[in-house]
Design an enzyme around this catalytic site. Structure first.
Site, PDB file in Angstrom:
ATOM      1  N   TYR A   1     -13.790  -1.835  11.511  1.00  0.00           N
ATOM      2  CA  TYR A   1     -12.424  -1.343  11.349  1.00  0.00           C
ATOM      3  C   TYR A   1     -11.647  -1.530  12.652  1.00  0.00           C
ATOM      4  CZ  TYR A   1      -8.603   1.901  10.205  1.00  0.00           C
ATOM      5  OH  TYR A   1      -7.365   2.466   9.978  1.00  0.00           O
TER       6      TYR A   1
ATOM      7  N   LYS B   1      -8.275  -3.876  13.222  1.00  0.00           N
ATOM      8  CA  LYS B   1      -6.994  -3.346  13.688  1.00  0.00           C
ATOM      9  C   LYS B   1      -6.572  -3.984  15.001  1.00  0.00           C
ATOM     10  CE  LYS B   1      -6.089  -0.633  10.240  1.00  0.00           C
ATOM     11  NZ  LYS B   1      -4.925  -0.891   9.368  1.00  0.00           N
TER      12      LYS B   1
ATOM     13  N   GLY C   1       0.811  -1.219   0.000  1.00  0.00           N
ATOM     14  CA  GLY C   1       0.000   0.000   0.000  1.00  0.00           C
ATOM     15  C   GLY C   1       0.837   1.258   0.000  1.00  0.00           C
TER      16      GLY C   1
ATOM     17  N   ASN D   1       1.607  -2.294   5.382  1.00  0.00           N
ATOM     18  CA  ASN D   1       0.935  -1.005   5.508  1.00  0.00           C
ATOM     19  C   ASN D   1      -0.438  -0.978   4.846  1.00  0.00           C
ATOM     20  OD1 ASN D   1       0.826   2.085   5.786  1.00  0.00           O
ATOM     21  ND2 ASN D   1       0.701   1.793   3.578  1.00  0.00           N
TER      22      ASN D   1
ATOM     23  N   VAL E   1      -3.278  -7.721  -1.425  1.00  0.00           N
ATOM     24  CA  VAL E   1      -2.728  -8.592  -0.383  1.00  0.00           C
ATOM     25  C   VAL E   1      -3.764  -9.568   0.169  1.00  0.00           C
ATOM     26  CG1 VAL E   1      -0.925  -6.963   0.275  1.00  0.00           C
ATOM     27  CG2 VAL E   1      -3.143  -6.923   1.470  1.00  0.00           C
TER      28      VAL E   1
ATOM     29  N   SER F   1       1.644   3.397  -2.603  1.00  0.00           N
ATOM     30  CA  SER F   1       1.524   4.370  -3.687  1.00  0.00           C
ATOM     31  C   SER F   1       1.216   5.777  -3.174  1.00  0.00           C
ATOM     32  CB  SER F   1       0.430   3.941  -4.673  1.00  0.00           C
ATOM     33  OG  SER F   1      -0.835   3.880  -4.041  1.00  0.00           O
TER      34      SER F   1
END
Length: 259
Positions: free
Chosen positions: A163, A167, A9, A93, A67, A11
């Site tokens: 979320y 995490k 991740g 990431n 991924v 970019s």
């Protein structure tokens, strides 16, 4: 021979900030992306340019891979092997937020599955693959696996519960792999960013401007991708050689409990 880091991740956002900091140190890079190839190519060019500006010549290659997909993870590792032949750091990431924020009592299984697949399953099995490769190619050079999680690993947000759960689960990767890999000279670290100025947080800027001004964080400013990148740079320079399984809060002190 330059050290090599694979950053998922990378970019834009935090991943890009990490890549730029490692480029300054002279690391070769694999810039992974899932969709925006143009942004990834730009980040790779910027990394090579900033390295040259600091008197170093690096190679920054970019590679598309989702991924959450096993075949893509295998292709990403194979690309790194064929391009550089070795790896000294993996930075997990890549991650996503819910497409729509909704109350905890209304979240869908579809949204939950999407976040768990990208935010947890992907990093776990990519780490597994890279760790196997590292073990198969022993070296005296320090190596590390860094996983970027979030303050949401321990902070409740009722409008994006899936979320927070993803995490919190992701956070367990670091102590698990720390215990498994320390004997092979591979240290692991979790970075837990707070309020970081990226595309992902641009939609809530006014809200967090007010909260930061009101004292939400002891350091009263937004974090930047470079702040997270500097923490990775410290690990890349082996400045924490006797630490593994550690969580580094990059959050302006948000995690501090205050009365």
């Amino acid at each position: 021979m330059s050290s090599v880091a694979l950053i998922t991740g990378a970019s834009r956002g935090i991943g890009r900030g990490i890549a730029l900091e490692l480029a300054v140190l002279g690391w070769d890079l694999v810039i992974n992306y899932a969709r925006n190839g143009e942004a990834a190519a730009k980040t790779a060019s910027e990394c090579e340019a900033i390295a040259l500006a600091h008197g170093r010549k690096i190679r920054a290659a970019h590679c598309r891979a989702d991924v959450s997909v096993g075949e893509d993870r295998e292709a990403l590792v194979r690309f790194t092997q064929e391009t550089f032949g070795h790896i000294e750091m993996l930075v997990n990431n890549a991650g996503v937020a819910p497409a729509v924020r909704t109350d905890l009592l209304e979240i869908s299984e579809e949204s939950f599955d999407r976040l768990m697949s990208i935010n947890v399953k992907g990093p776990l099995f990519l780490t597994q693959a890279v760790a196997r490769w590292m073990i198969e190619t022993p070296t005296e050079t320090p190596r590390a696996i860094v996983t970027v999680s979030s303050t949401s690993a321990r902070t409740v947000s009722l409008d994006r519960g899936e979320y927070c759960v993803s995490k919190a689960a992701l956070s367990m990767l670091t102590p698990l792999f720390a215990a498994r890999l320390a004997g092979h000279g591979i240290n692991t670290y979790e970075l837990r960013p707070g309020i970081i100025a990226t595309d992902m947080t641009s939609g809530v800027k006014e809200k967090y401007d007010r909260l930061i001004e009101g004292g939400l964080t002891p350091i009263q400013r937004w974090g930047t991708p470079g702040d997270v990148g500097k923490a990775v740079a410290a690990i890349a320079q082996n400045l924490l050689p006797y630490s593994t399984g550690e969580t580094l809060n990059i959050d302006g002190g948000f995690h501090i409990r205050r009365l």
